[in-house]
Design a protein around this motif. Sequence first.
Motif, PDB file in Angstrom:
ATOM      1  N   LYS A 192       0.868  -1.039   0.092  1.00 22.13           N
ATOM      2  CA  LYS A 192      -0.033   0.039  -0.001  1.00 22.13           C
ATOM      3  C   LYS A 192       0.999   1.359  -0.135  1.00 22.13           C
ATOM      4  N   TYR A 193       2.175   1.305   1.048  1.00 23.17           N
ATOM      5  CA  TYR A 193       2.795   2.534   0.941  1.00 23.17           C
ATOM      6  C   TYR A 193       3.806   2.581  -0.079  1.00 23.17           C
ATOM      7  N   ALA A 194       4.202   1.662  -0.413  1.00 30.85           N
ATOM      8  CA  ALA A 194       5.067   1.544  -1.781  1.00 30.85           C
ATOM      9  C   ALA A 194       4.532   2.268  -2.889  1.00 30.85           C
ATOM     10  N   CYS A 195       3.304   1.915  -2.954  1.00 25.87           N
ATOM     11  CA  CYS A 195       2.502   2.683  -4.124  1.00 25.87           C
ATOM     12  C   CYS A 195       2.312   3.863  -4.048  1.00 25.87           C
ATOM     13  N   SER A 196       2.641   4.547  -2.812  1.00 25.16           N
ATOM     14  CA  SER A 196       2.648   5.939  -2.856  1.00 25.16           C
ATOM     15  C   SER A 196       3.722   6.641  -3.071  1.00 25.16           C
ATOM     16  N   GLY A 197       4.991   5.629  -3.444  1.00 21.91           N
ATOM     17  CA  GLY A 197       6.223   6.294  -3.541  1.00 21.91           C
ATOM     18  C   GLY A 197       7.141   6.187  -2.359  1.00 21.91           C
ATOM     19  N   MET A 198       6.558   5.753  -1.317  1.00 22.30           N
ATOM     20  CA  MET A 198       7.314   5.409  -0.046  1.00 22.30           C
ATOM     21  C   MET A 198       8.581   4.414  -0.241  1.00 22.30           C
ATOM     22  N   ILE A 199       9.660   4.755   0.161  1.00 26.07           N
ATOM     23  CA  ILE A 199      10.794   3.705   0.177  1.00 26.07           C
ATOM     24  C   ILE A 199      11.363   3.286   1.450  1.00 26.07           C
ATOM     25  N   ILE A 200      11.004   1.833   1.587  1.00 27.56           N
ATOM     26  CA  ILE A 200      11.219   1.335   2.852  1.00 27.56           C
ATOM     27  C   ILE A 200      12.529   0.543   2.925  1.00 27.56           C
ATOM     28  N   VAL A 201      13.351   0.728   3.749  1.00 23.89           N
ATOM     29  CA  VAL A 201      14.677   0.106   3.712  1.00 23.89           C
ATOM     30  C   VAL A 201      14.593  -0.681   5.224  1.00 23.89           C
ATOM     31  N   ALA A 202      15.008  -1.883   5.102  1.00 21.33           N
ATOM     32  CA  ALA A 202      14.705  -2.873   6.301  1.00 21.33           C
ATOM     33  C   ALA A 202      15.897  -3.697   6.348  1.00 21.33           C
ATOM     34  N   ALA A 203      16.372  -3.946   7.553  1.00 20.31           N
ATOM     35  CA  ALA A 203      17.374  -5.034   8.019  1.00 20.31           C
ATOM     36  C   ALA A 203      16.825  -6.305   7.897  1.00 20.31           C
ATOM     37  N   THR A 204      17.540  -7.478   7.242  1.00 19.82           N
ATOM     38  CA  THR A 204      17.260  -8.559   7.244  1.00 19.82           C
ATOM     39  C   THR A 204      17.760  -9.410   8.629  1.00 19.82           C
ATOM     40  N   ALA A 205      16.905 -10.539   8.756  1.00 18.38           N
ATOM     41  CA  ALA A 205      17.476 -10.887  10.175  1.00 18.38           C
ATOM     42  C   ALA A 205      18.712 -11.334  10.435  1.00 18.38           C
ATOM     43  N   ASN A 206      19.611 -11.262  11.514  1.00 18.14           N
ATOM     44  CA  ASN A 206      20.739 -11.679  11.513  1.00 18.14           C
ATOM     45  C   ASN A 206      21.028 -13.040  11.732  1.00 18.14           C
ATOM     46  N   SER A 207      19.587 -13.845  11.933  1.00 14.70           N
ATOM     47  CA  SER A 207      19.819 -15.225  11.959  1.00 14.70           C
ATOM     48  C   SER A 207      20.234 -15.813  10.776  1.00 14.70           C
ATOM     49  N   GLY A 208      19.942 -14.928   9.461  1.00 14.62           N
ATOM     50  CA  GLY A 208      20.080 -15.638   8.411  1.00 14.62           C
ATOM     51  C   GLY A 208      18.760 -16.122   7.634  1.00 14.62           C
ATOM     52  N   PHE A 209      17.699 -16.245   8.075  1.00 17.34           N
ATOM     53  CA  PHE A 209      16.450 -16.669   7.608  1.00 17.34           C
ATOM     54  C   PHE A 209      15.472 -15.709   7.130  1.00 17.34           C
ATOM     55  N   VAL A 210      14.683 -15.956   6.361  1.00 14.86           N
ATOM     56  CA  VAL A 210      13.729 -15.061   5.650  1.00 14.86           C
ATOM     57  C   VAL A 210      13.204 -14.257   6.749  1.00 14.86           C
ATOM     58  N   SER A 211      13.265 -12.775   6.781  1.00 11.77           N
ATOM     59  CA  SER A 211      12.380 -12.144   7.460  1.00 11.77           C
ATOM     60  C   SER A 211      11.593 -11.134   6.937  1.00 11.77           C
ATOM     61  N   TYR A 212      10.511 -10.524   7.504  1.00 10.74           N
ATOM     62  CA  TYR A 212       9.651  -9.607   7.109  1.00 10.74           C
ATOM     63  C   TYR A 212       9.828  -8.320   7.751  1.00 10.74           C
ATOM     64  N   PRO A 213       9.631  -7.182   7.165  1.00 11.19           N
ATOM     65  CA  PRO A 213       9.269  -7.044   5.731  1.00 11.19           C
ATOM     66  C   PRO A 213      10.739  -7.146   4.892  1.00 11.19           C
ATOM     67  N   ALA A 214      11.721  -7.356   5.237  1.00 10.60           N
ATOM     68  CA  ALA A 214      13.108  -6.907   4.423  1.00 10.60           C
ATOM     69  C   ALA A 214      12.629  -7.894   3.072  1.00 10.60           C
ATOM     70  N   CYS A 215      12.296  -8.986   3.033  1.00  8.55           N
ATOM     71  CA  CYS A 215      12.136  -9.905   1.912  1.00  8.55           C
ATOM     72  C   CYS A 215      11.430  -9.525   0.865  1.00  8.55           C
ATOM     73  N   PHE A 216      10.651  -8.742   1.356  1.00 11.67           N
ATOM     74  CA  PHE A 216       9.626  -8.297   0.213  1.00 11.67           C
ATOM     75  C   PHE A 216      10.150  -7.356  -0.869  1.00 11.67           C
ATOM     76  N   THR A 217       9.528  -7.541  -2.203  1.00 12.37           N
ATOM     77  CA  THR A 217      10.001  -7.117  -3.118  1.00 12.37           C
ATOM     78  C   THR A 217       9.704  -5.482  -3.281  1.00 12.37           C
TER      79      THR A 217
END
Length: 504
Positions: free
Chosen positions: A146-171
Motif C-alpha cells: 500500500k505505502y510503496a504504491c504511494s512512492g514511499m521507500i522502505i529500507v529494512a534490515a534482514t534477520a541476523n539469523s540468516g532466515f527469511v524475515s519480514y518485511p526485509a524480504c518483500f520486493t
Amino acid sequence: MLIYDIKFDIKSSIYGRLGNVRIMMRHLREDRVAIIDNGINKDLICREKMQSKIVIDDNNRCIEDKDKIQITDFQHGTICALIVEKYNSHCILNSVRILDKNGKGGIEKIEPALEWCYQNNIKIVNLSFGTTNFNECEKLKKLVNKYACSGMIIVAATANSGFVSYPACFTNVIGVATTGSPLSYSKDYMQIGIDAVVPSEHMVKMFNEEVKTSLSNSYAAPYVCALIANRLNTDNALGIKKLKEYVKEQSRIEMIEGVYEPDWVYKAYVTGRKKTSRANYYFETVSGEFSEIQDKVDTVIGFSVADLENLDIKDKNLIYLGQEDIYNIDVQGFYWSRKTRQQQILNNHYQGNGLEVPVIILAIEAAIDSYYILTELRKVFASDGYNAYTIGMEPECVLYGLEYMPEPMADYGVWKNFIESQVFYKQSDLVIWCILLEDREKFLKVYPDCDVEISLCKEGENTVVEITFEKEKTEKIISGLIARKDVDEIYHMIEAKLTEDEDG
C-alpha cells in the motif's frame, strides 16, 4: 501478538515510483527520513536535522514523544539516525517510536507509523528490525505494498539469523545485510530478499566520544538509507525498482539483477483467461477499460502476449503467466514470469542433505479447484502454528501467494536443492506439494518416500479423498463443492497420521 525484538542486535558483537502510479496523490519529500524504532536521543543529533519526535501510544495514536532517552537506555534508534546523518548531509530526521526501551513492540503499531510518515510527506523509512514469524507475512505484505504504491521507500534490515524475515524480504522493500557476517547466507541473497550487502561498522559520535557501531544488519540498513537519500537528491523521480538496482551496484558483493518474488502487487489489472477459483488473490483487482483505470493500478497480469499487445504498461509492473517468450514489451517496473522463476531456481546455491520435514503429495484432478484447497489447507495448518511451504505446478499459483514450481529445467537434484533452500530459509514445518493426478507417478519419483499421499478425484457430484500413510489408506467422500469444513477434516486426518509417534 508478534514481538519485534532488536535487543540481540544491539547487544551482540556478532549480529545484533512505481513510476507514475497515482493511487495516492501526496508528494513525498526525499530529504525527509523516518527512523521507526525505539526513539532518537535528540541530544545526540544535530538540532537542525531533527524535525519530529512521535510515539505510537497504546491506542495506536500518533502523539508527540516527550520521553527522554537516558544514557543507560538502548540507543538503537539513535545509532541508526547517527549513521544516516553521517553519510547524508541534507537529510531531515524524524523519530517514530514503536518499540519500548527493551526493543520490543507489536506489529499493530507499524500501520499508524507508516501512515504518519505518509501524511507528513516522508519518503524514506528505515526499519532496522523485523520478524521471522510467518503468521505476520500477509499483514505486513499488504501494508508495505500500500505505502510503496504511494512512492514511499522502505529500507529494512534482514534477520541476523540468516532466515527469511519480514518485511526485509518483500520486493517492495530494500532488504539489507551486513558485510563481515560469520554466516554464509549472503551468497543466497536472492532467496531471502537481500538487495545490498554493505558495511555496518561505522564511527559515530555519542556522548562526546567516537564509538564504533557493532557488526549487525541493523546498522547496515541506515547506511543504505543515506545512500538512497543522496541518490534521490540528484534524481527524485527514481522509484523502488531503480533504487534496488542502484543499491545492488553499491553492494560489496556481486549481485544478480532482475529476479524478484511476485509479492509486490497492491492493485492489479488482470487481462486474459484465468482459472475460476473460490480462492481470493492476495491483492485487489480493478476492472474496466485499461485506458480508463490504468492510474489506479500498479501491476498488469497477463496470460498471453496477445493480452498485452495493446496495453501501454511501460510504467507498470508485470506478472506474465503465459508460456510464450515476451518480445517488444517495455516494462519499467518489476517483472515476473515462468522464466524468472527458473532463473531463481538455477541460481540457488543452497545444497542440503534432504528434507527433514514431512512431505505431503496432493494429487488432484484438473477439474478440482486446487487453489482453493491449497490456500485453505495452508490456513488451517497456520492456525495450528505450522508453517507449510505450499507448492503448485501452475504459474497462476503466485496470484494466491502460493509457491510456483516449474517442471525441472535441469536434473531433479537442482530442483530438490531449491525446495530445500526455501524450506530452510523460510523455516517451514512441512511441504505440501500439489500436482495433477495424471502426473502422480512422475513426481513421486522425486520424493518417493513422501510421508503422506492424498488424491482427490471426481465421481459425479462427489469428490473422493484418499489418504495414504505408510501403505495404510483412508477414504472420505465429499458431496458437492469442497468447503472449509472438509479441508479442516482432511487436515485433522493428516495431523493425526503425522503425530501418531508423538502421541504414543
